[in-house]
Design an enzyme around this catalytic site. Structure first.
Site, PDB file in Angstrom:
ATOM      1  N   GLY A  71       0.802  -1.217   0.000  1.00 28.45           N
ATOM      2  CA  GLY A  71       0.000   0.000   0.000  1.00 28.45           C
ATOM      3  C   GLY A  71       0.838   1.271   0.000  1.00 28.45           C
ATOM      4  O   GLY A  71       0.530   2.222  -0.705  1.00 28.45           O
ATOM      5  N   SER A  72       1.904   1.280   0.780  1.00 33.19           N
ATOM      6  CA  SER A  72       2.732   2.489   0.870  1.00 33.19           C
ATOM      7  C   SER A  72       3.310   2.848  -0.488  1.00 33.19           C
ATOM      8  O   SER A  72       3.277   4.015  -0.907  1.00 33.19           O
ATOM      9  CB  SER A  72       3.883   2.281   1.862  1.00 33.19           C
ATOM     10  OG  SER A  72       3.385   1.945   3.139  1.00 33.19           O
ATOM     11  N   ASN A 153      -7.881   3.808   8.473  1.00 35.21           N
ATOM     12  CA  ASN A 153      -7.330   2.612   9.120  1.00 35.21           C
ATOM     13  C   ASN A 153      -7.484   2.618  10.633  1.00 35.21           C
ATOM     14  O   ASN A 153      -7.464   1.566  11.254  1.00 35.21           O
ATOM     15  CB  ASN A 153      -5.858   2.436   8.742  1.00 35.21           C
ATOM     16  CG  ASN A 153      -5.070   3.715   8.840  1.00 35.21           C
ATOM     17  OD1 ASN A 153      -5.367   4.696   8.165  1.00 35.21           O
ATOM     18  ND2 ASN A 153      -4.068   3.724   9.696  1.00 35.21           N
ATOM     19  N   GLN A 181      -7.637  -0.028   3.163  1.00 37.78           N
ATOM     20  CA  GLN A 181      -8.508  -0.638   4.178  1.00 37.78           C
ATOM     21  C   GLN A 181      -9.844  -1.092   3.601  1.00 37.78           C
ATOM     22  O   GLN A 181     -10.594  -1.804   4.266  1.00 37.78           O
ATOM     23  CB  GLN A 181      -8.782   0.351   5.323  1.00 37.78           C
ATOM     24  CG  GLN A 181      -7.620   0.575   6.248  1.00 37.78           C
ATOM     25  CD  GLN A 181      -7.273  -0.645   7.104  1.00 37.78           C
ATOM     26  OE1 GLN A 181      -8.117  -1.486   7.411  1.00 37.78           O
ATOM     27  NE2 GLN A 181      -6.009  -0.760   7.479  1.00 37.78           N
ATOM     28  N   GLY A 202      -2.279  -6.456  -0.418  1.00 37.74           N
ATOM     29  CA  GLY A 202      -2.739  -7.836  -0.229  1.00 37.74           C
ATOM     30  C   GLY A 202      -2.944  -8.238   1.222  1.00 37.74           C
ATOM     31  O   GLY A 202      -3.892  -8.947   1.551  1.00 37.74           O
ATOM     32  N   HIS A 203      -2.062  -7.765   2.104  1.00 35.71           N
ATOM     33  CA  HIS A 203      -2.104  -8.277   3.478  1.00 35.71           C
ATOM     34  C   HIS A 203      -3.229  -7.702   4.328  1.00 35.71           C
ATOM     35  O   HIS A 203      -3.396  -8.096   5.478  1.00 35.71           O
ATOM     36  CB  HIS A 203      -0.754  -8.077   4.170  1.00 35.71           C
ATOM     37  CG  HIS A 203      -0.434  -6.667   4.536  1.00 35.71           C
ATOM     38  ND1 HIS A 203      -0.382  -6.246   5.840  1.00 35.71           N
ATOM     39  CD2 HIS A 203      -0.143  -5.590   3.782  1.00 35.71           C
ATOM     40  CE1 HIS A 203      -0.061  -4.960   5.861  1.00 35.71           C
ATOM     41  NE2 HIS A 203       0.094  -4.538   4.631  1.00 35.71           N
ATOM     42  N   THR A 239      12.016  -7.687 -10.754  1.00 33.16           N
ATOM     43  CA  THR A 239      11.318  -8.948 -11.024  1.00 33.16           C
ATOM     44  C   THR A 239      10.091  -9.063 -10.124  1.00 33.16           C
ATOM     45  O   THR A 239      10.173  -8.841  -8.919  1.00 33.16           O
ATOM     46  CB  THR A 239      12.276 -10.134 -10.787  1.00 33.16           C
ATOM     47  OG1 THR A 239      13.410  -9.950 -11.642  1.00 33.16           O
ATOM     48  CG2 THR A 239      11.610 -11.463 -11.103  1.00 33.16           C
ATOM     49  N   CYS A 326       2.518   3.874  18.080  1.00 33.86           N
ATOM     50  CA  CYS A 326       3.385   2.826  18.629  1.00 33.86           C
ATOM     51  C   CYS A 326       4.537   2.515  17.685  1.00 33.86           C
ATOM     52  O   CYS A 326       5.613   2.108  18.106  1.00 33.86           O
ATOM     53  CB  CYS A 326       2.595   1.565  18.907  1.00 33.86           C
ATOM     54  SG  CYS A 326       1.175   1.350  17.854  1.00 33.86           S
TER      55      CYS A 326
HETATM   56  C1  LIG Z   1      -1.763  -0.556   5.786  1.00 37.84           C
HETATM   57  C2  LIG Z   1      -2.086   0.713   5.098  1.00 37.84           C
HETATM   58  C3  LIG Z   1      -1.182   1.319   4.207  1.00 37.84           C
HETATM   59  C4  LIG Z   1       0.195   0.779   3.999  1.00 37.84           C
HETATM   60  O1  LIG Z   1       0.182  -0.459   3.353  1.00 37.84           O
HETATM   61  P1  LIG Z   1       1.496  -1.368   3.402  1.00 37.84           P
HETATM   62  O2  LIG Z   1       1.124  -2.550   2.578  1.00 37.84           O
HETATM   63  O3  LIG Z   1       1.749  -1.697   4.829  1.00 37.84           O
HETATM   64  O4  LIG Z   1       2.602  -0.579   2.785  1.00 37.84           O
HETATM   65  C5  LIG Z   1      -1.572   2.474   3.565  1.00 37.84           C
HETATM   66  N1  LIG Z   1      -2.782   3.010   3.773  1.00 37.84           N
HETATM   67  C6  LIG Z   1      -3.679   2.470   4.606  1.00 37.84           C
HETATM   68  C7  LIG Z   1      -5.014   3.108   4.770  1.00 37.84           C
HETATM   69  C8  LIG Z   1      -3.364   1.302   5.305  1.00 37.84           C
HETATM   70  O5  LIG Z   1      -4.248   0.779   6.140  1.00 37.84           O
END
Ligand SMILES: *Cc1c(COP(=O)(O)O)cnc(C)c1O
Length: 392
Positions: A71-72, A153, A181, A202-203, A239, A326
């Protein structure tokens, strides 16, 4: 002791189906998708398959999907692309909100040092809603990007993204939404949202970590953050992480296929937990009461430190999160809670519980009971609480 994971906004467990979907790509189909031989071509076909499936889940065209490390990176790349295209045309103004993820806010702060003018919109106190009228009023001739997250989030508030998208499209201003999210948790159609860029990871929906995607609407500028190879049609060198991409595609399809069923269970469980915690004196729900993610519960308990609450809950087998930063090791309250208008001392006592489809009613009841007891215990030792109650 029970073990109840209620920190699904931080990350989720890999679903068994997604794990199975990944396995063939570690050793069997391990080729480099850029290679011309059979091994490579098999990998390349799988990559294309994953791209098509993810595009379908979002209502996008496969060519509009670029895989990223999460996401970042997707957030950074969307903002970078729109900002560079804007700067080339003398437009260096960006509109965003006070409650964005740091992947957006810190990138915008870095652009500010490079001459960009950034308008950070306030949110509605308590609920955290961004008002479309505020977005409209902030737009200028030199605005090159509006970036507003789909769902927050920390507090789970879902923004009026389609409305904001429509007003940006009308003014022909590029619009990005961090939907990390939201994807896999609520239905998403990039066309209906009028999004030009949309980030996902994905996570956050039971896929693997370290993989995400950026949707970029056809015709919008997309620049690579990484230079080197011509992977991802030149939009990201390196890759591809094929096992993770396959896992993400599977997890997204699964989450969406189960969405109706998940919501039917999860929303009542969320509301059950909210109702129980509301019974605690001087407890307040943060975020919007109804326009919120199906899995998000966020409370402040006056006179209680969030960190202490977390540790005592952890000792009872419950994983939650607090609004303190945190990650930075500091105890500063989060920028999101402060943006809601909460005073520092109250923002300190926040607790975020984020459900998944693996949570049961028994888990929720156990958790509610544990929180009731822990809050009472902490308040009994708290000089702050003593002062609060003496004031009354
Ligand atoms: C978790 C999150 C991210 C960052 O995603 P990563 O996969 O950890 O880089 C960005 N934006 C929101 C709203 C998130 O919840």
């Amino acid at each position: 002791m029970r073990s109840i994971y209620l920190d699904n906004a931080a990350t989720t467990a890999l679903s068994p189906a997604a794990k199975q979907a990944m396995l063939p790509y570690f050793d069997g189909i391990f080729g480099n998708p850029s290679s011309l031989h059979t091994w490579g071509q098999q990998a390349s076909a799988a990559l294309q398959d994953a791209r098509e499936r993810i595009a379908l889940c979002l209502g996008a065209d496969p060519k509009e999907i670029t895989f990223t490390s999460g996401g970042s990176e997707a957030d950074n790349q969307a903002i970078f692309s729109a900002a560079m295209a804007g700067a080339a045309r003398g437009k260096q103004h960006i509109v965003s909100s006070a409650i964005e993820h740091h992947a957006v806010l810190y990138y915008l702060a870095s652009l500010q040092t490079q001459g960009f003018d950034v308008t950070i919109l306030p949110v509605e106190p308590g609920t955290g809603l961004v008002r479309p009228a505020d977005v409209a009023a902030a737009l200028r001739e030199d605005t090159c990007l509006v970036t507003i997250m789909f769902a927050n989030n920390e507090i789970g508030t879902i923004q009026p993204i389609a409305e904001i998208g429509a007003l940006c499209r009308q003014r022909k201003i590029p619009f990005h939404t961090d939907a990390v999210q939201a994807v896999g948790h609520v239905p998403i159609d990039v066309r209906a949202l009028r999004a030009d860029y949309l980030s996902l990871a994905g996570h956050k929906f039971h896929g693997p970590k370290g993989v995400g995607a950026l949707y970029c609407r056809k015709g919008m500028p997309l620049r690579s953050l990484l230079l080197g190879g011509a992977q991802e049609r030149g939009h990201r060198a390196g890759t591809e992480n094929l096992p993770a991409i396959m896992g993400m595609a599977s997890a997204l399809e699964e989450s969406l296929a189960l969405l109706g069923q998940t919501d039917a269970v999860m929303v009542p469980l969320r509301d059950r937990l909210i109702a129980r915690l509301r019974d605690i004196p001087r407890a307040r729900l943060n975020g919007h009461p109804t326009l919120r993610l199906p899995n998000n519960v966020n409370f402040c308990f006056e006179g209680v430190e969030g960190e202490a609450l977390l540790l005592l809950l952890d000792a009872q087998g419950i994983a939650a999160s607090s609004g303190s930063a945190c990650t930075s090791g500091s105890l500063d309250p989060s920028h999101v809670l402060l943006a809601l208008g909460l005073p520092h001392e109250i923002a300190h006592g926040s607790l975020r519980l984020t459900l998944s489809r693996y949570i049961t009613e028994a888990d929720i009841d156990y958790t509610a009971e544990a929180i009731l007891q822990v809050v009472e215990r902490l308040r009994a030792m708290s000089p702050v609480w003593e002062r609060i109650t003496a004031d009354r």
